[in-house]
Motif scaffolding. Structure first.
Motif, PDB file in Angstrom:
ATOM      1  N   GLU A  65      75.489  17.911  -4.282  1.00 34.19           N
ATOM      2  CA  GLU A  65      73.874  17.345  -3.698  1.00 34.19           C
ATOM      3  C   GLU A  65      72.872  18.053  -4.791  1.00 34.19           C
ATOM      4  O   GLU A  65      71.794  17.292  -4.734  1.00 34.19           O
ATOM      5  N   ARG A  66      73.122  19.044  -5.122  1.00 38.56           N
ATOM      6  CA  ARG A  66      71.942  19.436  -6.258  1.00 38.56           C
ATOM      7  C   ARG A  66      72.037  18.550  -7.262  1.00 38.56           C
ATOM      8  O   ARG A  66      70.846  18.210  -7.771  1.00 38.56           O
ATOM      9  N   LYS A  67      73.049  18.145  -7.882  1.00 43.22           N
ATOM     10  CA  LYS A  67      73.011  17.254  -8.912  1.00 43.22           C
ATOM     11  C   LYS A  67      72.439  15.922  -8.632  1.00 43.22           C
ATOM     12  O   LYS A  67      71.612  15.136  -9.737  1.00 43.22           O
ATOM     13  N   ILE A  68      72.861  15.387  -7.585  1.00 44.60           N
ATOM     14  CA  ILE A  68      72.421  13.955  -6.980  1.00 44.60           C
ATOM     15  C   ILE A  68      71.036  14.124  -6.895  1.00 44.60           C
ATOM     16  O   ILE A  68      70.329  13.152  -7.337  1.00 44.60           O
ATOM     17  N   TYR A  69      70.359  15.312  -6.502  1.00 43.86           N
ATOM     18  CA  TYR A  69      68.826  15.326  -6.359  1.00 43.86           C
ATOM     19  C   TYR A  69      68.145  15.384  -7.567  1.00 43.86           C
ATOM     20  O   TYR A  69      67.261  14.619  -7.933  1.00 43.86           O
ATOM     21  N   GLU A  70      68.642  16.089  -8.569  1.00 44.30           N
ATOM     22  CA  GLU A  70      68.164  16.119  -9.912  1.00 44.30           C
ATOM     23  C   GLU A  70      68.234  14.952 -10.654  1.00 44.30           C
ATOM     24  O   GLU A  70      67.209  14.596 -11.379  1.00 44.30           O
ATOM     25  N   VAL A  71      69.321  14.213 -10.701  1.00 46.96           N
ATOM     26  CA  VAL A  71      69.375  13.050 -11.255  1.00 46.96           C
ATOM     27  C   VAL A  71      68.824  11.849 -10.904  1.00 46.96           C
ATOM     28  O   VAL A  71      67.884  11.193 -11.597  1.00 46.96           O
ATOM     29  N   SER A  72      68.643  12.174  -9.440  1.00 46.13           N
ATOM     30  CA  SER A  72      67.749  11.043  -8.848  1.00 46.13           C
ATOM     31  C   SER A  72      66.140  11.242  -9.163  1.00 46.13           C
ATOM     32  O   SER A  72      65.478  10.284  -9.482  1.00 46.13           O
ATOM     33  N   LYS A  73      65.663  12.603  -9.203  1.00 41.25           N
ATOM     34  CA  LYS A  73      64.498  12.926  -9.802  1.00 41.25           C
ATOM     35  C   LYS A  73      64.398  12.370 -11.031  1.00 41.25           C
ATOM     36  O   LYS A  73      63.045  11.817 -11.411  1.00 41.25           O
ATOM     37  N   THR A  74      65.232  12.556 -11.926  1.00 39.90           N
ATOM     38  CA  THR A  74      64.976  12.161 -13.378  1.00 39.90           C
ATOM     39  C   THR A  74      64.856  10.515 -13.332  1.00 39.90           C
ATOM     40  O   THR A  74      64.047  10.049 -14.076  1.00 39.90           O
ATOM     41  N   GLU A  75      65.818   9.785 -12.887  1.00 38.28           N
ATOM     42  CA  GLU A  75      65.743   8.377 -12.793  1.00 38.28           C
ATOM     43  C   GLU A  75      64.420   7.764 -12.358  1.00 38.28           C
ATOM     44  O   GLU A  75      63.864   6.935 -12.992  1.00 38.28           O
ATOM     45  N   ILE A  76      64.120   8.360 -11.356  1.00 39.45           N
ATOM     46  CA  ILE A  76      62.941   7.836 -10.538  1.00 39.45           C
ATOM     47  C   ILE A  76      61.527   8.099 -11.344  1.00 39.45           C
ATOM     48  O   ILE A  76      60.605   7.277 -11.376  1.00 39.45           O
ATOM     49  N   SER A  77      61.543   9.302 -11.983  1.00 38.48           N
ATOM     50  CA  SER A  77      60.218  10.021 -12.648  1.00 38.48           C
ATOM     51  C   SER A  77      60.317   9.173 -13.885  1.00 38.48           C
ATOM     52  O   SER A  77      58.929   8.882 -14.349  1.00 38.48           O
ATOM     53  N   HIS A  78      61.367   8.821 -14.538  1.00 41.08           N
ATOM     54  CA  HIS A  78      61.260   8.052 -15.787  1.00 41.08           C
ATOM     55  C   HIS A  78      60.560   6.688 -15.639  1.00 41.08           C
ATOM     56  O   HIS A  78      59.983   5.955 -16.584  1.00 41.08           O
ATOM     57  N   ARG A  79      60.540   6.021 -14.406  1.00 38.85           N
ATOM     58  CA  ARG A  79      59.837   5.165 -14.446  1.00 38.85           C
ATOM     59  C   ARG A  79      58.534   4.999 -13.727  1.00 38.85           C
ATOM     60  O   ARG A  79      57.832   4.071 -13.209  1.00 38.85           O
ATOM     61  N   ASN A  80      57.927   6.025 -13.805  1.00 35.67           N
ATOM     62  CA  ASN A  80      56.408   6.404 -13.528  1.00 35.67           C
ATOM     63  C   ASN A  80      56.203   6.216 -11.974  1.00 35.67           C
ATOM     64  O   ASN A  80      55.362   6.153 -11.602  1.00 35.67           O
TER      65      ASN A  80
END
Length: 756
Positions: A65-80
């Motif tokens: 779950e920690r990795k899911i959260y961090e990867v989701s954060k990266t993917e969404i933030s990259h699209r501003n």
């Protein structure tokens, strides 16, 4: 500016209003051209659909779950798109709304409209540039909020009344007759294909001229049926005409209020309704007539077909058929569900009532705000210990579901056997003695007896209060980003009254919408039973802002604001002594609030019960909060609309709270350090003393001072607009539960010695 094309048919709304009673999911907004638009559920918003799908893919490829959260954060933030980092809030929402798979919260993108064409400014939008940077493309409409016309009934200037789907078919036929002119794109706003006005040249958004044939805009009917559980229906006008005719001709009982309106046959198989508004009568519903040209019902040609008007339509109360038009996928298919009083079949079917779509009771959003508190401070457990505990609990739950095992055996076999490997595999760094850490972790895991309140809302607010109360300041590090505060040196004059005052230099507040109701707000009533336990009741069920299954929802939209504030913690010993010393006067003054019986279906039951639970302390702390906000307005120039309060009041044995946070959010006066600066010891003393002195007098005295009940439900005593009330957005409790005399009365006022 005229709206001529569908790409111009947009309405600007502040994004902070989209999760509120102004324009939340299921609300009806009035556009600048006068049409009514129903905000669709979040699963129709394209950026939410994309984000939800993206997180679903990430969850499929990862189990941590920690990795899911961090990867989701990266993917969404990259699209501003703003990724809102508040894991305490996410954990609370999972439990409260039973969204077990919720991963994260995202902000609503800002999308401005071009003033010349009313189209979105997309060319240089940050999201467009971010998409290009990751090799993707997108459109402005992907990041805009979707809506649908409601009510669905429109009339032209001849009074012909039809559903929008019928007008749309007429428009398409007109276009087919003239080689695609007018086009479907020109049916925005909805227009009458039989009422041509003129043809002329216009310039499109690229600056090129083109021919445009203008047709007259249709007028939308402004009446609808609403249900306390949040459902919404159009008035079925052909059936209404039939029902009203049966009443006028005595085929139905005089007291029939249309309970079976939706089951009545329409006036005929091919209704051709005409809506007429009389110019000779008053402006009431009695001057509006409806008839069917196909069957003659409502025409007045005979006793069997009398003229039918809308007089008495407010008495219409059909059984609710549970329609949810904000979830519409196809034009003529409205999702529905069974509808019962307070959601229980045993209570019987719920009834609807007629309302103007612009009325206040058409929509009440049920929102929730969260003050960011790092998880380790919220749980009062060191961060590394909390991380380790969460990992072990998740692993144990998975193992126990597949192959039951006791916690003791799991700890011995899966953790204690190689504790060093457990720490390394999960990247847990400890800053204390390893054996002490292991013992603490074992105790937390095996006992796992953290006391939970029967009222999760109180538990959540308690975590915030405890964070301020138990810490004089917090470390300025990454996991605490979004919160920064420290104690001030409390002036001697204030020490008897307050345990501490803190300058909160940085805070973050996140707001979401849980659900919504209609007719009346969703009452959350927290009673205390004979055993002293809190029992939560809800007066209505409400409607979710999403339409997919709960286990398929991984994303929720939220609004995040940054600001600063001042936290006041009252001295509980002083409060208790003050109540004891003045028990006769205080009990006489407040007994009717504290000893009343409150029923779940009475208006204002939630706030009435809260005041009863909190007792005199509620009036004391809430009135002080308003005193401070008003004094900041007088002495410092901050309008109360730019301030907010966050009350921490409870008499629970293990979660007693006596405090208030007064804060301001980004974009408001004081959010650049101005409010915090008022917390300097020499300033805060003057502000409190001046506020107390100012509260002694009111321009409405002696009426206000001697009042035995004023405001909604008479829940205020000596408190009115002239002395105590603040902007509605500033107060958590609708400006209720106030009394300035509890602060400054010369005989029993809490601050009576300070003002002298």
């Amino acid at each position: 500016m005229k709206i001529l094309k569908s790409n111009q048919y947009n309405q600007g709304i502040g994004r902070y209003k989209l999760l509120s009673s102004t324009a939340g999911v299921g609300s009806i907004i009035t556009t600048k051209i006068g049409s009514y638009i129903l905000i669709s559920d979040i699963n129709k918003w394209k950026f939410i659909k994309w984000a939800n799908s993206k997180v679903e893919t990430i969850r499929t490829n990862n189990s941590d779950e920690r990795k899911i959260y961090e990867v989701s954060k990266t993917e969404i933030s990259h699209r501003n798109i703003n990724f809102i980092d508040d894991q305490r809030f996410i954990s609370f929402i999972r439990t409260e709304k039973e969204l077990n798979n919720l991963v994260c919260l995202i902000g609503i993108p800002h999308m401005a409209l071009n003033e010349s064409f009313n189209t979105p400014n997309w060319k240089n939008h940050p999201i467009k540039k971010a998409l290009e940077n990751v090799g993707e493309t997108g459109f402005a409409t992907d990041y805009m909020i979707i809506g649908t016309h409601f009510p669905k009934w429109f009339k032209n200037r001849k009074g012909e009344l039809k559903k929008i789907s019928e007008w749309s078919e007429m428009w398409k036929k007109e276009g087919r007759k003239h080689r695609g002119v007018p086009s479907v794109k020109d049916f925005a706003p909805p227009r009458d294909a039989s009422d041509f006005i003129r043809e002329y040249k216009i310039k499109n958004i690229e600056g090129r001229e083109e021919n445009y044939k203008e047709y007259r805009v249709l007028e939308q009917i402004n009446l609808s049926l609403i249900c306390p559980n949040g459902h919404l229906s159009d008035i079925p006008w052909p059936k209404f005409l039939s029902w009203k005719t049966q009443k006028e001709t005595y085929q139905l009982k005089k007291d029939d209020n249309g309970e079976n309106l939706f089951n009545i046959e329409p006036c005929c198989n091919n209704p051709n309704l005409i809506w007429t508004e009389s110019k000779t009568k008053s402006e009431g519903y009695g001057s509006i007539y409806i008839e069917c040209k196909s069957c003659g019902l409502g025409s007045g040609v005979s006793k069997e077909k009398p003229k039918i008007n809308l007089e008495g339509i407010n008495n219409l109360q059909p059984y609710c058929i549970g329609q949810k038009p904000w979830e519409i996928e196809k034009a003529d298919s409205i999702p529905y569900e069974k509808c019962y009083i307070r959601g229980g079949e045993k209570n019987g079917r719920e009834k609807m009532q007629v309302s103007l779509v612009t009325a206040n009771n058409v929509y009440y959003a049920n929102g929730f705000s969260s003050l960011f508190i790092p998880m380790h401070l919220a749980n009062d457990i060191p961060k590394e210990l909390l991380d380790a505990l969460e990992i072990i609990k998740k692993r144990y739950d998975i193992r126990n579901n597949n192959n039951p095992i006791s916690k003791e055996d799991f700890w011995t076999k899966k953790v204690a056997n190689d504790f060093d490997e457990f720490l390394i595999d999960n990247a847990i760094l400890i800053n204390s003695d390893k054996q002490e850490f292991e013992n603490s972790l074992k105790g937390l895991f095996l006992n796992d007896n953290i006391e939970q309140s029967n009222d999760p809302y109180e538990e959540y607010r308690w975590q915030e209060y405890r964070c301020f109360a138990q810490n004089s300041s917090i470390l300025d590090n990454e996991e605490n980003t979004g919160l920064n505060f420290h104690d001030i040196d409390l002036p001697n004059e204030l020490k008897p009254f307050f345990t501490k005052i803190q300058q909160v230099e940085e805070l973050k507040v996140t707001n979401i919408q849980f659900d919504f109701t209609r007719v009346k707000p969703k009452e959350r009533i927290v009673r205390i039973n004979e055993q002293g336990e809190k029992v939560v009741e809800e007066a209505s069920t409400g409607q979710n802002i999403f339409s997919i299954k709960k286990d398929e929802l991984f994303i929720l939209p939220a609004n995040e604001t940054f600001g600063e504030g001042l936290f006041f913690q009252f001295n509980d010993d002083t409060i208790n002594k003050w109540i004891y010393d003045n028990s006769v006067q205080l009990n006489e003054r407040f007994s009717r609030f504290l000893n009343r019986d409150i029923y779940h279906n009475e208006q204002g039951a939630g706030i009435k019960q809260k005041i009863k639970n909190n007792g005199i302390k509620h009036f004391l702390i809430h009135s002080f909060s308003h005193l401070m906000m008003r004094e900041l307005e007088f002495s410092c120039g901050y309008p109360t609309a730019s301030l907010k309060e966050r009350l921490f009041i409870s008499n629970s044995a293990n979660k007693s709270m006596s405090g208030v946070l007064i804060y301001t959010a980004e974009g408001s006066e004081g959010s650049m350090g101005g409010l915090v600066s008022q917390g300097e010891p020499y300033k805060i003393l003057d502000i409190i003393i001046n506020g107390i002195k100012r509260s002694v007098n009111c321009s409405s005295d002696p009426i206000c001072w001697e009042s035995e009940g004023q405001g909604i439900f008479d829940l205020n005593l000596s408190a009115c607009f002239s002395c105590s009330l603040v902007a509605e957005t500033a107060c958590e409790e609708m400006n209720l539960g106030l009394d300035r005399r509890v602060l400054v009365d010369e005989y029993f006022g809490y601050f009576k010695d300070l003002k002298e």
